[in-house]
Enzyme design. Structure first.
Site, PDB file in Angstrom:
ATOM      1  N   MET A  88      -3.883  -4.475   8.103  1.00  0.00           N
ATOM      2  CA  MET A  88      -3.992  -5.432   6.988  1.00  0.00           C
ATOM      3  C   MET A  88      -2.697  -6.226   6.838  1.00  0.00           C
ATOM      4  O   MET A  88      -2.480  -6.861   5.812  1.00  0.00           O
ATOM      5  CB  MET A  88      -4.317  -4.681   5.700  1.00  0.00           C
ATOM      6  N   HIS A 104       5.009  -2.876   9.783  1.00  0.00           N
ATOM      7  CA  HIS A 104       6.251  -2.106   9.881  1.00  0.00           C
ATOM      8  C   HIS A 104       6.206  -1.334  11.200  1.00  0.00           C
ATOM      9  O   HIS A 104       5.231  -1.459  11.967  1.00  0.00           O
ATOM     10  CB  HIS A 104       6.405  -1.173   8.671  1.00  0.00           C
ATOM     11  N   HIS A 153       2.935   0.516  12.271  1.00  0.00           N
ATOM     12  CA  HIS A 153       1.916  -0.312  12.930  1.00  0.00           C
ATOM     13  C   HIS A 153       2.324  -0.620  14.372  1.00  0.00           C
ATOM     14  O   HIS A 153       1.513  -0.535  15.296  1.00  0.00           O
ATOM     15  CB  HIS A 153       1.775  -1.665  12.208  1.00  0.00           C
ATOM     16  N   GLN A 210      -9.188   8.268   6.697  1.00  0.00           N
ATOM     17  CA  GLN A 210      -9.708   7.056   7.342  1.00  0.00           C
ATOM     18  C   GLN A 210      -9.969   7.297   8.831  1.00  0.00           C
ATOM     19  O   GLN A 210     -10.944   6.786   9.389  1.00  0.00           O
ATOM     20  CB  GLN A 210      -8.690   5.929   7.150  1.00  0.00           C
ATOM     21  N   SER A 235       3.074  -0.265   4.047  1.00  0.00           N
ATOM     22  CA  SER A 235       3.270  -1.630   3.531  1.00  0.00           C
ATOM     23  C   SER A 235       3.575  -1.575   2.036  1.00  0.00           C
ATOM     24  O   SER A 235       4.321  -2.400   1.512  1.00  0.00           O
ATOM     25  CB  SER A 235       2.010  -2.467   3.768  1.00  0.00           C
TER      26      SER A 235
END
Ligand code: AMP
Length: 282
Positions: free
Chosen positions: A30, A34, A37, A155, A189
């Site tokens: 999204m 950082h 990711h 997730q 984030s």
């Protein structure tokens, strides 16, 4: 790095690559990127795949719309980071490319217990939105491998189940380690929104997880859980859950068990900022 905003364009590009037998590694994000990711992109590169990243702030997974409005956006520096990581392809679509004709045109999948426990209980509808967008993105990108961060443990389990539900069982799901700051705080984030004083205590969540891991076999979980809640409260957090669960099914456990794989998970609010983290107990 090739940047696409339109679905038809990235599909045409990736079809050609597939015809050349190029394997595709996909990292959905999204944005507000950082090093956590970026580690996923690096893993897909290290595995020798064409690395495709997407940045899409999916409105349908935000049960709290004020969280969506405040979500950090930093597209230019995201692109710089992806370039320096050697990412090959970036999909940066507007909402109407992901949900043409509106989100109601795209199915919401059911995950049973997995979507109702922990994050699902705290954020009703969240995993419905995650499933909806990831199904759509997987249909666009059609990757060989999807790279996910263990940081969002629930997730990961949802997406593992999703690939079966959408008839793409062949996609390889690679779950990558959580990257942390020096004090143990999981990179996120949302950390950008922490004030200096909130940031100074944010490593407490990880310290609690480590203590849950360390006390396995010596102390009852209900005692450790209470200790963690007390520490979090004393540092100004409002814990939402401090939980122990079966790492495969996310069935909650009242106590440590030698018979099942275990994961400990914490969600805690500091002011308006909600942080989550987890640790495996094996
Ligand atoms: P997000 O942009 O928050 O949706 O995250 C995109 C992907 O990056 C998800 O698979 C996350 O689990 C993963 N991710 C987020 N934070 C970290 C981290 N600290 N370490 C590793 N992966 C992460």
């Amino acid at each position: 790095m090739v940047i696409f905003k339109k679905v038809v364009d990235i599909q045409a590009f990736l079809s050609k690559k597939r015809a050349e037998n190029v394997a595709i590694g996909y990292v959905p994000t999204m944005g507000a990127l950082h090093d956590g990711h970026i580690s996923l992109v690096q893993k897909s590169k290290a595995d020798g795949l064409l690395s495709v990243c997407s940045i899409f702030l999916n409105p349908t997974q935000f049960d709290d719309k004020s969280d969506l409005v405040k979500y950090p956006v930093s597209t230019e520096s995201d692109i710089e980071l992806l370039l320096s990581a050697g990412c090959d392809v970036l999909l940066l679509p507007p909402v109407d490319e992901v949900y043409p004709g509106g989100e109601a045109n795209f199915p919401v999948y059911q995950f049973g217990h997995l979507e109702n426990v922990l994050e699902g209980a705290s954020r009703p509808g969240h995993f419905g939105g995650v499933g909806q967008v990831v199904a759509r993105l997987l249909n666009i990108v059609r990757p060989d491998t999807i790279y996910l961060g263990r940081k969002d443990y629930q997730q990961c389990l949802i997406i593992r189940r999703l690939k079966e539900l959408i008839g793409m069982p062949e996609i390889d799901v690679v779950i990558c380690p959580t990257l942390r700051e020096e004090d143990g705080l999981a990179m996120s984030s949302r950390n950008r929104r922490l004030s200096e004083s909130q940031r100074s205590v944010a490593g407490t969540i990880y310290q609690c997880l480590v203590s849950i891991q360390a006390k396995c076999g010596t102390t009852g979980f209900s005692i450790v859980k209470k200790e963690c809640e007390d520490i979090l409260n004393s540092k100004g957090f409002t814990p939402e859950y401090v939980a122990l669960a079966n790492a495969d099914s996310l069935e909650l456990l009242d106590d440590y068990s030698a018979d099942v794989p275990m994961v400990a998970l914490i969600a805690a609010n500091n002011g308006k900022i909600r942080l989550i983290d987890n640790i495996m107990l094996q």
